[in-house]
Design a protein around this motif. Structure first.
Motif, PDB file in Angstrom:
ATOM      1  N   UNK A 372     -53.238  17.316  16.886  1.00  0.00           N
ATOM      2  CA  UNK A 372     -54.689  17.227  16.742  1.00  0.00           C
ATOM      3  C   UNK A 372     -55.063  16.652  15.378  1.00  0.00           C
ATOM      4  N   UNK A 373     -54.401  17.145  14.333  1.00  0.00           N
ATOM      5  CA  UNK A 373     -54.701  16.683  12.977  1.00  0.00           C
ATOM      6  C   UNK A 373     -54.414  15.192  12.840  1.00  0.00           C
ATOM      7  N   UNK A 374     -53.265  14.756  13.329  1.00  0.00           N
ATOM      8  CA  UNK A 374     -52.907  13.341  13.204  1.00  0.00           C
ATOM      9  C   UNK A 374     -53.864  12.453  13.993  1.00  0.00           C
ATOM     10  N   UNK A 375     -54.370  12.953  15.129  1.00  0.00           N
ATOM     11  CA  UNK A 375     -55.284  12.170  15.955  1.00  0.00           C
ATOM     12  C   UNK A 375     -56.690  12.125  15.362  1.00  0.00           C
ATOM     13  N   UNK A 407     -50.746   9.031   4.917  1.00  0.00           N
ATOM     14  CA  UNK A 407     -50.904  10.481   4.974  1.00  0.00           C
ATOM     15  C   UNK A 407     -50.333  11.050   6.279  1.00  0.00           C
ATOM     16  N   UNK A 408     -50.532  10.326   7.384  1.00  0.00           N
ATOM     17  CA  UNK A 408     -49.993  10.798   8.655  1.00  0.00           C
ATOM     18  C   UNK A 408     -48.467  10.859   8.599  1.00  0.00           C
ATOM     19  N   UNK A 413     -43.644  14.229   8.185  1.00  0.00           N
ATOM     20  CA  UNK A 413     -42.355  14.461   7.520  1.00  0.00           C
ATOM     21  C   UNK A 413     -42.243  15.890   7.007  1.00  0.00           C
ATOM     22  N   UNK A 414     -43.373  16.449   6.505  1.00  0.00           N
ATOM     23  CA  UNK A 414     -43.373  17.813   5.963  1.00  0.00           C
ATOM     24  C   UNK A 414     -44.525  18.598   6.585  1.00  0.00           C
ATOM     25  N   UNK A 415     -44.482  18.881   7.864  1.00  0.00           N
ATOM     26  CA  UNK A 415     -45.648  19.495   8.535  1.00  0.00           C
ATOM     27  C   UNK A 415     -46.009  20.877   8.000  1.00  0.00           C
ATOM     28  N   UNK A 416     -45.009  21.666   7.561  1.00  0.00           N
ATOM     29  CA  UNK A 416     -45.293  23.013   7.082  1.00  0.00           C
ATOM     30  C   UNK A 416     -46.115  23.002   5.789  1.00  0.00           C
TER      31      UNK A 416
END
Length: 849
Positions: A372-375, A407-408, A413-416
């Motif tokens: 959702x965030x990436x979209x 940023x995406x 790469x580091x989602x946490x």
């Protein structure tokens, strides 16, 4: 007043200041129909009656007071920008009814976060029962495994809780972020309130604003209650130091609460307890109000290369021998991703949903949230889950396609390490800017402190606004300014005190200064005296050079050489460069103004101001004001003191000399006669003695004709402000013998060499550890006094070979003895120990941070 008249009045106020209520978001002061909200009416009408010119004048007063108070805030990305704290003169108003609801909701939230902290470092039921994923706390850099099961006495482990509030378009307050590690801003809110009370006294009084002092009384009381060792608690404020962005607040709170401000190097661990290294020996510390990030607090168990913490501090906390507010490891609660799970957490721990909503949040560690965030990246605020310098939140709408893609990629790469929030256009509030009232977006940070049964909320807080309407993110680091926050009382408040009788007992702590503090005070005195002595000599030489009669070439060179000798700005005039001697003004002005030249006036004054910054909490507001004046006068000199541009250059130096005299007078008349005062005075007396010696050796050890010698003796007397006294005492004119007696051996002359060393002896006698034995510094000083008192002024004035050898040898010996005493003092009282160093640098830990 009928509705039509009220509307006309509103329009008059708006027309007066060019104010147009916000249309794209809620306006704090005006309704959608353009009417003034009832609780804003008195303030806006009062400001309207004042008029634009009067408001602008009040704004200037605000700036002056903040500067005089030394209120600063450092913007890391703009080191050369003005560091003075910025306060807008129009407060944010909150009605009593709304605040009552807000206060209840914030107390509930503080209780919840306290319960979360207990759970994460305790039973971890939130993880066990699947309410939060284990990666949420355990992948966060703020989670400190060594802090597991460490508890202070009492139900509340989270002592201070800060929240950032935003008012959304529906009029409701929502919470954007929680601050739990070392919440900053309460001290600035108190400073803002103090300034506003002074600038708008009647307006403030008639508005019936809730007082802030009760909150800080509760804070002081709670910190005393945390004492794990019994008796009267010794409480310290632990600061990273003067280069931290909010250092002013650290010093301000330490003074306001009555606690000692310390750095990590001032503390040590011995026998399972924490101790402060003071001149009077080790003093046990019971409670720490910390402003150092938790990972930096203990280089043994946490960040190994930290220079800000205390080795072994965590073990002392584990043993229960020191209380730390807030506890180490509490930064795990600042993870914005926690807001995504807060409704479920609240139901599990409190049995109900929270009264106040958080801004809608997504955590990229959750796969669905990540997609959702990436979209929707362009419409969201992107936040790092762990705050550190250089990594700030960004708004996707302000990024171009290339940056959005970057940023995406970074998030995937580091989602946490990332969360995202819905962007909430915050309500606008009337803000004074460029002579007008303008609607500007604002957010409010307020605080809760643990009390006897629950939490107490600060009735107000720190409001921040963007003066630039195009900026979307409100942050002090990005140039936002502050406002005072007025919570309006429905009826006058009762004045009550929370002080317990045992806390009112005085604790004699005047001598309990860390060695770092007294060292800075010592060098403050030395740098101030160096600058003053140099200015006095330069002023006198300018005066002698600009006399009507031409000076003999030998005297001309001697005077110029004395400037270099006294200031140690070699080679300078000692090179006897013909061109330099022909046009000496440029070199003299360089000695005054070149900040990067060791020994120059500017260099010494900058060093003095930096030393003062390190001990800000020891200085009164009047002293801070004088230090500001010294900086101002130095800046003025840079504008007006140019070669050939000034007819009487010695006059330009006068205001700076006067400012330094005011500083010395204030210290002498107002500073408590404790160890700090002794060391400041010792620095001044030692430096003055050395400056007198340098000047006399340069000007009076060589023999000249009587007329030429008279000019040099007169110069020495003028530098020491003794010429008028000399003329009254000696009617026979200026000669070398009487001049030496006045400058060197007259114990009643406060600028004679003998006076300086006798004053030093008095200060040495009052230092800790000097009563039983004759220490090295006392021996050096005793010999210096004896050498001077046994001197024969006639022998000192003799010059059989063209040089006054007795005088030169006597001065050289006293110079060595005073310098040796200074070194002995440094070795005995100042802490030169280096902090712990890593044998192997843990790069994995650095990457994790």
């Amino acid at each position: 007043m009928n509705p039509y008249s009220a509307q006309m009045e509103n329009q008059n106020i708006n027309r007066e200041f060019g104010y147009q209520p916000a249309t794209d978001s809620l306006d704090e002061a005006y309704t959608n129909t353009g009417e003034i909200r009832s609780h804003w009416k008195y303030l806006l009408e009062s400001l309207h009656s004042l008029g634009a010119e009067a408001i602008e004048e009040r704004q200037k007063k605000v700036r002056r007071i903040l500067r005089d108070d030394g209120a600063t805030y450092k913007i890391y990305d703009e080191p050369n920008a003005s560091q003075t704290w910025q306060l807008n003169p129009v407060p944010l108003l909150i009605s009593s009814e709304e605040w009552s609801r807000t206060e209840t909701a914030l107390i509930e939230r503080a209780e919840l976060f306290n319960a979360i902290l207990l759970d994460i470092y305790g039973d971890r039921k939130l993880v066990q029962y699947g309410i939060i994923p284990p990666e949420l706390p355990f992948s966060h850099a703020g989670y400190l495994r060594p802090c597991h099961q460490i508890k202070m006495q009492g139900e509340h482990q989270l002592i201070l809780h800060g929240v950032d509030l935003v008012r959304s378009a529906d009029g409701k307050m929502k919470i954007m972020a929680d601050r739990t590690q070392a919440p900053s801003g309460a001290g600035y809110a108190l400073e803002n309130r103090t300034v506003m009370n002074r600038v708008f006294p009647s307006l403030f009084r008639d508005s019936h604003v809730h007082r802030l002092s009760l909150f800080f009384s509760r804070m002081r009381q709670k910190l005393h209650e945390l004492n794990p060792n019994g008796g009267i608690a010794r409480i310290v404020v632990l600061t990273p130091g003067a280069y931290n962005e909010t250092y002013f607040e650290h010093a301000y709170l330490a003074n306001y609460l009555g606690f000692q401000l310390v750095q990590g190097s001032d503390l040590t661990v011995r026998n399972g307890y924490l101790w402060m290294k003071s001149l009077d020996g080790l003093k046990r510390v019971d409670v720490i109000l910390r402003r150092v990030d938790d990972v930096y607090c203990d280089p043994v168990e946490l960040k190994g290369d930290s220079q800000l913490g205390v080795p072994g501090l965590l073990e002392v906390a584990r043993m229960g021998n020191v209380a730390i507010a807030n506890p180490l490891g509490s930064s795990v609660l600042e993870n914005p991703a926690l807001l995504r799970y807060l409704p479920e957490i609240s139901k599990a721990l409190l049995g109900r949903e929270l009264q106040m909503e958080s801004v809608k949040t997504w955590w990229c560690g959750d796969k669905q949230d990540l997609e959702y965030v990436c979209a929707n990246l362009k419409d969201l605020l992107i936040k790092p889950t762990y705050r550190k310098p250089g990594l700030y939140e960004v708004y996707g709408a302000e990024l171009d396609d290339t940056k959005l893609q970057a940023w995406q990629n970074r998030i995937r790469k580091h989602p946490y390490q990332f969360a995202a929030q819905e962007y909430v256009a915050s309500a606008k509030t009337p803000t004074w800017h460029k002579g007008n009232f303008l609607p500007r977006a604002s957010i409010l940070r307020t605080f809760a402190v643990a009390s006897e049964s629950s939490y107490a909320v600060l009735p107000g807080g720190l409001t921040r606004v963007n003066l630039d309407s195009d900026k979307k993110i409100i942050s002090n680091q990005r140039g936002s300014v502050s406002k005072d926050t007025w919570v309006l009382a429905s009826e006058p408040e009762k004045h009550i005190t929370l002080r317990a009788p045992e806390i009112q007992q005085s604790q004699e702590s005047v001598g309990e200064l860390p060695s770092r503090v007294v060292e800075n005070l010592f060098w403050m005195g030395r740098y101030a005296e160096r600058a003053e002595s140099a200015l006095r000599l330069l002023r006198t030489v300018f005066l002698q050079l600009n006399k009507t009669e031409t000076l003999p070439d030998s005297i001309f060179r001697t005077l110029l050489k004395s400037i270099t000798d006294v200031t140690s700005t070699y080679p300078g005039f000692t090179s006897f460069d013909a061109e330099l001697l022909k046009n000496p003004e440029s070199e003299m002005i360089s000695i005054i103004l070149d900040q990067h030249r060791i020994g120059s006036v500017a260099n010494n004054l900058v060093a003095m101001i930096k030393s003062a910054e390190q001990v800000k909490e020891q200085l009164s507001s009047d002293t801070q004001r004088i230090i500001n004046n010294i900086g101002d006068e130095l800046d003025n000199l840079k504008l007006i003191l140019k070669p050939g541009a000034l007819s009487a250059p010695e006059e330009a130096l006068g205001p700076l000399v006067t400012a330094l005299l005011a500083f010395a007078g204030l210290i002498h008349e107002s500073m408590i006669r404790g160890n700090g005062w002794h060391f400041m005075e010792m620095g001044r007396r030692m430096e003055r003695a050395l400056q007198i010696i340098s000047g006399l050796r340069s000007m009076l050890t060589s023999k000249f004709d009587d007329i030429e010698q008279e000019v040099l003796v007169e110069t020495a007397l003028l530098c020491g402000e003794a010429l008028i006294s000399y003329r009254r005492r000696y009617q026979s004119g200026v000669n070398i013998e009487n001049g030496l007696e006045m400058i060197l051996l007259n114990a009643k002359n406060p600028r004679s060499l003998l006076f300086q060393v006798e004053e030093l002896a008095m200060h040495f006698a009052d230092l800790p550890g000097t009563k039983e034995t004759l220490n090295a510094e006392n021996k050096f000083l005793l010999e210096a006094i004896t050498t001077l008192k046994l001197s024969d002024v006639k022998n000192l004035a003799k010059a059989e070979t063209g040089v006054r050898q007795d005088l030169d040898q006597t001065l050289a010996r006293v110079q060595y003895l005073v310098s040796s005493a200074a070194k002995a003092i440094s070795q005995r009282y100042f802490d030169h120990a280096q902090g712990p160093q890593l044998l192997v640098k843990n790069t994995e830990w650095q990457d994790h941070l």
